[in-house]
Write a protein that holds these residues in place. Structure first.
Motif, PDB file in Angstrom:
ATOM      1  N   UNK A  81     -13.634 -32.154  13.794  1.00  0.00           N
ATOM      2  CA  UNK A  81     -14.909 -32.042  14.493  1.00  0.00           C
ATOM      3  C   UNK A  81     -14.812 -31.198  15.751  1.00  0.00           C
ATOM      4  N   UNK A  82     -13.772 -31.418  16.552  1.00  0.00           N
ATOM      5  CA  UNK A  82     -13.597 -30.628  17.771  1.00  0.00           C
ATOM      6  C   UNK A  82     -13.385 -29.154  17.447  1.00  0.00           C
ATOM      7  N   UNK A  83     -12.658 -28.880  16.371  1.00  0.00           N
ATOM      8  CA  UNK A  83     -12.404 -27.491  15.981  1.00  0.00           C
ATOM      9  C   UNK A  83     -13.682 -26.809  15.516  1.00  0.00           C
ATOM     10  N   UNK A  84     -14.427 -27.475  14.641  1.00  0.00           N
ATOM     11  CA  UNK A  84     -15.627 -26.851  14.092  1.00  0.00           C
ATOM     12  C   UNK A  84     -16.712 -26.668  15.149  1.00  0.00           C
ATOM     13  N   UNK A  85     -16.731 -27.525  16.142  1.00  0.00           N
ATOM     14  CA  UNK A  85     -17.723 -27.402  17.200  1.00  0.00           C
ATOM     15  C   UNK A  85     -17.582 -26.065  17.921  1.00  0.00           C
ATOM     16  N   UNK A  86     -16.338 -25.632  18.155  1.00  0.00           N
ATOM     17  CA  UNK A  86     -16.099 -24.346  18.817  1.00  0.00           C
ATOM     18  C   UNK A  86     -16.247 -23.180  17.841  1.00  0.00           C
ATOM     19  N   UNK A  87     -15.784 -23.374  16.597  1.00  0.00           N
ATOM     20  CA  UNK A  87     -15.826 -22.291  15.616  1.00  0.00           C
ATOM     21  C   UNK A  87     -17.266 -21.906  15.288  1.00  0.00           C
ATOM     22  N   UNK A  88     -18.144 -22.885  15.196  1.00  0.00           N
ATOM     23  CA  UNK A  88     -19.544 -22.619  14.836  1.00  0.00           C
ATOM     24  C   UNK A  88     -20.313 -21.875  15.918  1.00  0.00           C
ATOM     25  N   UNK A  89     -19.734 -21.757  17.109  1.00  0.00           N
ATOM     26  CA  UNK A  89     -20.372 -20.984  18.179  1.00  0.00           C
ATOM     27  C   UNK A  89     -20.214 -19.481  17.950  1.00  0.00           C
ATOM     28  N   UNK A  90     -19.284 -19.101  17.072  1.00  0.00           N
ATOM     29  CA  UNK A  90     -19.063 -17.692  16.771  1.00  0.00           C
ATOM     30  C   UNK A  90     -20.200 -17.154  15.901  1.00  0.00           C
ATOM     31  N   UNK A  91     -20.527 -15.873  16.074  1.00  0.00           N
ATOM     32  CA  UNK A  91     -21.640 -15.257  15.355  1.00  0.00           C
ATOM     33  C   UNK A  91     -21.276 -15.018  13.885  1.00  0.00           C
ATOM     34  N   UNK A  92     -22.223 -15.365  12.993  1.00  0.00           N
ATOM     35  CA  UNK A  92     -22.044 -15.091  11.569  1.00  0.00           C
ATOM     36  C   UNK A  92     -21.000 -15.949  10.884  1.00  0.00           C
ATOM     37  N   UNK A  93     -20.782 -17.173  11.343  1.00  0.00           N
ATOM     38  CA  UNK A  93     -19.748 -18.053  10.800  1.00  0.00           C
ATOM     39  C   UNK A  93     -20.393 -19.241  10.092  1.00  0.00           C
ATOM     40  N   UNK A  94     -19.878 -19.583   8.914  1.00  0.00           N
ATOM     41  CA  UNK A  94     -20.277 -20.782   8.186  1.00  0.00           C
ATOM     42  C   UNK A  94     -19.022 -21.584   7.863  1.00  0.00           C
ATOM     43  N   UNK A  95     -19.157 -22.915   7.826  1.00  0.00           N
ATOM     44  CA  UNK A  95     -17.993 -23.768   7.588  1.00  0.00           C
ATOM     45  C   UNK A  95     -18.286 -24.819   6.523  1.00  0.00           C
ATOM     46  N   UNK A  96     -17.209 -25.281   5.896  1.00  0.00           N
ATOM     47  CA  UNK A  96     -17.307 -26.338   4.893  1.00  0.00           C
ATOM     48  C   UNK A  96     -15.982 -27.093   4.874  1.00  0.00           C
ATOM     49  N   UNK A  97     -16.068 -28.442   4.823  1.00  0.00           N
ATOM     50  CA  UNK A  97     -14.869 -29.284   4.781  1.00  0.00           C
ATOM     51  C   UNK A  97     -14.729 -29.867   3.384  1.00  0.00           C
ATOM     52  N   UNK A  98     -13.580 -29.659   2.786  1.00  0.00           N
ATOM     53  CA  UNK A  98     -13.316 -30.069   1.403  1.00  0.00           C
ATOM     54  C   UNK A  98     -12.298 -31.211   1.393  1.00  0.00           C
ATOM     55  N   UNK A  99     -12.662 -32.349   0.800  1.00  0.00           N
ATOM     56  CA  UNK A  99     -11.729 -33.467   0.654  1.00  0.00           C
ATOM     57  C   UNK A  99     -10.699 -33.139  -0.435  1.00  0.00           C
ATOM     58  N   UNK A 100      -9.414 -33.326  -0.125  1.00  0.00           N
ATOM     59  CA  UNK A 100      -8.355 -32.986  -1.080  1.00  0.00           C
ATOM     60  C   UNK A 100      -7.707 -34.246  -1.656  1.00  0.00           C
TER      61      UNK A 100
END
Length: 317
Positions: A87-106
């Motif tokens: 969560x802490x990582x994605x919060x900062x990553x999503x501030x970047x322009x043109x970025x999409x994220x997805x978390x996959x359970x393994x």
């Protein structure tokens, strides 16, 4: 003479050239795998005209996959810690322009360890018992600016996420590139066939023709290779001498398909890893066989006066 000229036109000449290759050839000569496209043609035709084309396509989108592993003594502890890190990582990553994220359970599995049961007059007994849980998830990050990957690494490593699994490359222009390759190859293969007509002094208009073609797409993730570059001294040691060798560093590098075997290349200069599209077309031509001349005999009659007269004899029954 025509047959000799035709044979020479079908030969492929290989030139040897010197070039700076870096440390890859420091210890041993490296043999590269031939990834060039080769469309098979099931035919015993007289002439085969073949054209190969290569296009180096710069990606317009990327997906980086990072793997996260978390262990803990309970399911609540494992989920809480890994969700916090991600969560802490994605919060900062999503501030970047043109970025999409997805978390996959393994995977989410229990972990086991062994305890030793000691008895005075018997062997030790090892008992397997649960000691906690292991949870693994993958973070998928889609982005369009390749320079952002360094920023992602810094953000994720601050939350103890280091494992970059792979980076996939995508392009929205592949269909256009395929059509461009096909059109260029079509003109060249027709030019080759016309050249064979000139060399042979005949036309292929009424000849039997067959065609085969195909595409091949190679992604950068498939084209990374590794090597070790180091220098070690040769020692003359005794038979039972102990030698402790240092761990050698392994280098990874991007090795694209070399453009030496292609008739034409679109965007030949490669600065960064690219998507490589290959196309090959083959035309098989079976030449029309000329009828063999008839072996007719000529009869000549000598008259009493010494004149020569040709006799036309009918062979029909």
């Amino acid at each position: 003479m025509k047959k000799i000229l035709l044979f020479a036109s079908l030969l492929t000449v290989h030139f040897a050239f010197a070039q700076v290759s870096g440390n890859i050839n420091y210890k041993n000569q490296v043999v590269f795998t031939d990834n060039s496209i080769n469309v098979n043609f099931p035919s015993n035709a007289d002439i085969i005209a073949s054209v190969k084309g290569l296009a180096n396509v710069k990606a317009d989108a990327y997906v980086a996959i990072f793997q996260v592993t978390q262990t803990g003594s309970s399911t609540e502890e494992v989920n809480e810690i890994i969700d916090k890190r991600i969560g802490q990582s994605l919060k900062e990553i999503r501030l970047k322009k043109g970025v999409e994220t997805f978390v996959d359970m393994i995977t989410f599995v229990p972990m086991y360890d062994y305890t030793v049961d000691r008895k005075l007059f018997s062997r030790k007994t090892y008992n397997e018992i649960p000691v906690g849980f292991e949870l693994k998830k993958n973070i998928h990050i889609k982005y369009t600016d390749p320079n952002l990957l360094d920023d992602f690494m810094k953000i994720l490593s601050a939350n103890e996420i280091y494992d970059l699994v792979r980076v996939d490359y995508f392009s929205n222009t592949l269909e256009t590139v395929k059509k461009d390759l096909m059109n260029k190859a079509r003109l060249l293969v027709l030019e080759k066939a016309k050249n064979y007509e000139i060399l042979l002094g005949e036309t292929f208009t009424n000849a039997e023709k067959k065609i085969a073609d195909g595409y091949s797409i190679t992604l950068p993730v498939e084209m990374y290779k590794s090597y070790e570059a180091y220098s070690s001294s040769s020692l003359s040691l005794k038979k039972f001498a102990n030698v402790n060798q240092a761990t050698k560093s392994t280098t990874l590098y991007y090795q694209p398909i070399v453009n030496k075997d292609f008739d034409f290349v679109v965007n030949p200069t490669i600065l960064e890893p690219v998507i490589q599209v290959q196309y090959e077309v083959k035309i098989a031509i079976t030449r029309t066989k000329k009828p063999a001349p008839k072996n007719e005999k000529e009869y000549i009659l000598i008259t009493p006066s010494g004149d020569l007269k040709s006799l036309q004899l009918s062979t029909s029954k």
